[in-house]
Design an enzyme around this catalytic site. Sequence first.
Site, PDB file in Angstrom:
ATOM      1  N   ASP A 194      97.324  34.025  48.191  1.00  0.00           N
ATOM      2  CA  ASP A 194      96.765  33.602  49.473  1.00  0.00           C
ATOM      3  C   ASP A 194      95.561  32.697  49.259  1.00  0.00           C
ATOM      4  O   ASP A 194      94.559  33.113  48.665  1.00  0.00           O
ATOM      5  CB  ASP A 194      96.344  34.882  50.233  1.00  0.00           C
ATOM      6  CG  ASP A 194      95.806  34.614  51.630  1.00  0.00           C
ATOM      7  OD1 ASP A 194      95.788  33.453  52.059  1.00  0.00           O
ATOM      8  OD2 ASP A 194      95.414  35.600  52.275  1.00  0.00           O
ATOM      9  N   HIS A 222     101.803  36.125  58.357  1.00  0.00           N
ATOM     10  CA  HIS A 222     100.565  36.658  57.785  1.00  0.00           C
ATOM     11  C   HIS A 222      99.464  36.623  58.852  1.00  0.00           C
ATOM     12  O   HIS A 222      99.214  35.578  59.465  1.00  0.00           O
ATOM     13  CB  HIS A 222     100.191  35.793  56.584  1.00  0.00           C
ATOM     14  CG  HIS A 222      99.031  36.272  55.779  1.00  0.00           C
ATOM     15  ND1 HIS A 222      99.137  37.277  54.836  1.00  0.00           N
ATOM     16  CD2 HIS A 222      97.742  35.872  55.752  1.00  0.00           C
ATOM     17  CE1 HIS A 222      97.958  37.476  54.263  1.00  0.00           C
ATOM     18  NE2 HIS A 222      97.088  36.635  54.807  1.00  0.00           N
ATOM     19  N   MET A 245      90.299  41.795  56.228  1.00  0.00           N
ATOM     20  CA  MET A 245      89.054  41.377  55.572  1.00  0.00           C
ATOM     21  C   MET A 245      87.921  41.949  56.407  1.00  0.00           C
ATOM     22  O   MET A 245      87.175  41.214  57.074  1.00  0.00           O
ATOM     23  CB  MET A 245      89.002  39.844  55.497  1.00  0.00           C
ATOM     24  CG  MET A 245      90.007  39.282  54.501  1.00  0.00           C
ATOM     25  SD  MET A 245      90.354  37.528  54.758  1.00  0.00           S
ATOM     26  CE  MET A 245      91.606  37.653  56.013  1.00  0.00           C
ATOM     27  N   HIS A 273      96.373  41.277  56.772  1.00  0.00           N
ATOM     28  CA  HIS A 273      95.377  41.187  55.701  1.00  0.00           C
ATOM     29  C   HIS A 273      94.013  41.524  56.303  1.00  0.00           C
ATOM     30  O   HIS A 273      93.456  40.728  57.068  1.00  0.00           O
ATOM     31  CB  HIS A 273      95.426  39.759  55.139  1.00  0.00           C
ATOM     32  CG  HIS A 273      94.421  39.456  54.080  1.00  0.00           C
ATOM     33  ND1 HIS A 273      94.164  38.167  53.651  1.00  0.00           N
ATOM     34  CD2 HIS A 273      93.615  40.258  53.331  1.00  0.00           C
ATOM     35  CE1 HIS A 273      93.238  38.194  52.703  1.00  0.00           C
ATOM     36  NE2 HIS A 273      92.880  39.459  52.499  1.00  0.00           N
ATOM     37  N   ASP A 321      95.482  37.263  59.478  1.00  0.00           N
ATOM     38  CA  ASP A 321      94.193  37.390  58.800  1.00  0.00           C
ATOM     39  C   ASP A 321      93.154  37.981  59.735  1.00  0.00           C
ATOM     40  O   ASP A 321      92.703  37.308  60.668  1.00  0.00           O
ATOM     41  CB  ASP A 321      93.719  36.010  58.339  1.00  0.00           C
ATOM     42  CG  ASP A 321      94.468  35.551  57.109  1.00  0.00           C
ATOM     43  OD1 ASP A 321      94.515  36.312  56.131  1.00  0.00           O
ATOM     44  OD2 ASP A 321      95.000  34.429  57.132  1.00  0.00           O
ATOM     45  N   SER A 361     100.282  31.749  57.703  1.00  0.00           N
ATOM     46  CA  SER A 361      99.133  32.480  58.257  1.00  0.00           C
ATOM     47  C   SER A 361      98.769  31.903  59.615  1.00  0.00           C
ATOM     48  O   SER A 361      98.439  30.708  59.723  1.00  0.00           O
ATOM     49  CB  SER A 361      97.929  32.349  57.324  1.00  0.00           C
ATOM     50  OG  SER A 361      96.752  32.690  58.042  1.00  0.00           O
ATOM     51  N   MET A 380      93.869  36.685  45.793  1.00  0.00           N
ATOM     52  CA  MET A 380      93.223  35.631  46.579  1.00  0.00           C
ATOM     53  C   MET A 380      92.930  34.433  45.672  1.00  0.00           C
ATOM     54  O   MET A 380      92.362  34.600  44.588  1.00  0.00           O
ATOM     55  CB  MET A 380      91.891  36.112  47.168  1.00  0.00           C
ATOM     56  CG  MET A 380      91.983  37.132  48.295  1.00  0.00           C
ATOM     57  SD  MET A 380      92.895  36.591  49.754  1.00  0.00           S
ATOM     58  CE  MET A 380      92.013  35.102  50.233  1.00  0.00           C
ATOM     59  N   MET A 395      89.435  39.274  60.374  1.00  0.00           N
ATOM     60  CA  MET A 395      88.080  39.082  59.825  1.00  0.00           C
ATOM     61  C   MET A 395      87.051  39.631  60.794  1.00  0.00           C
ATOM     62  O   MET A 395      87.175  39.423  62.005  1.00  0.00           O
ATOM     63  CB  MET A 395      87.809  37.595  59.620  1.00  0.00           C
ATOM     64  CG  MET A 395      88.835  36.906  58.747  1.00  0.00           C
ATOM     65  SD  MET A 395      88.463  35.151  58.634  1.00  0.00           S
ATOM     66  CE  MET A 395      89.792  34.611  57.558  1.00  0.00           C
TER      67      MET A 395
HETATM   68  C1  DX5 Z   1      91.550  33.205  53.918  1.00  0.00           C
HETATM   69  C2  DX5 Z   1      92.799  33.840  54.477  1.00  0.00           C
HETATM   70  C3  DX5 Z   1      94.017  33.035  54.282  1.00  0.00           C
HETATM   71  C4  DX5 Z   1      94.012  31.708  54.987  1.00  0.00           C
HETATM   72  C5  DX5 Z   1      94.806  30.788  54.151  1.00  0.00           C
HETATM   73  O1  DX5 Z   1      90.507  34.083  54.051  1.00  0.00           O
HETATM   74  O2  DX5 Z   1      93.028  35.114  53.886  1.00  0.00           O
HETATM   75  O3  DX5 Z   1      95.200  33.760  54.598  1.00  0.00           O
HETATM   76  O4  DX5 Z   1      94.554  31.745  56.281  1.00  0.00           O
HETATM   77  O5  DX5 Z   1      94.668  29.520  54.654  1.00  0.00           O
HETATM   78  P1  DX5 Z   1      94.996  28.243  53.779  1.00  0.00           P
HETATM   79  O6  DX5 Z   1      96.469  28.324  53.427  1.00  0.00           O
HETATM   80  O7  DX5 Z   1      94.687  27.113  54.701  1.00  0.00           O
HETATM   81  O8  DX5 Z   1      94.119  28.297  52.572  1.00  0.00           O
HETATM   82 ZN    ZN Z   2      95.073  36.152  54.212  1.00  0.00          ZN
END
Ligand code: DX5
Ligand code: ZN
Length: 216
Positions: free
Chosen positions: A174, A32, A67, A65, A34, A7, A136, A36
């Site tokens: 994840d 990946h 969010m 992903h 992320d 990620s 998750m 947000m």
């Molecule tokens: C959290 C994300 C993850 C995050 C994982 O909200 O969806 O993808 O980057 O990070 P680690 O592997 O550090 O938990």
């Molecule tokens: Zn993620």
Amino acid sequence: MKFLAPSILSADFTKLADDLNKTIEGGADWIHCDVMDGIFVPNISFGPMIVAAVNRITGLTKDVHLMIKNPDALIPEFAKAGADYITVHQEEVVHLHRTLSLIKSCGAKAGIAINPATPFSTLTDIAEYADLILVMTVNPGFGGQSFISSCLKKIEQAADFREKNNLNYLIEVDGGITSMNIKEVSDAGCDVFVAGSSVFSSGNIIESTKTLKNLI
Ligand code: DX5
Ligand code: ZN
């Protein structure tokens, strides 16, 4: 087939291409991304522009992903930016069937994510339409959190349900994945392993990628 998906949330954005090339050298399979929005989760990361930058750096599968609130409004932009998989949250999307269809109509594969507090049973009527189910194992919003081991049972449930119903979605996990727990996650039935801080904050991106790859 098992895939490691580092990620970029934990990468150094002043040298994103270098960090990505290192994890690719170490054996990363997917990247990946992320996304947000500061509303669905209490943090803001990046949007389609960074996914497009990742797409210029690598031809590996871009796993996006989302969010965010109201993902339908931005799904076409992420698809245009090069997303191969686009995953939305069950907790946010009211009309999941419609949203999965939208993702597919934009040319991407469609995933559904569930938070630690959401049971796998919420997906039984929609799983057949999903290309990927994301379990998750932390509350989404931040990298570097601890793995919530009570979520492991949902990986097994997703794998059992897939087998019993002759489905073919991938199971992705994840949050909080490290070299200490990745084997257990793999044994539970995970296909795609997201790893942020254990890859990019380790001090040696190539070696930590190799270590995780060797354990799945
Ligand atoms: C959290 C994300 C993850 C995050 C994982 O909200 O969806 O993808 O980057 O990070 P680690 O592997 O550090 O938990
Ligand atoms: Zn993620």
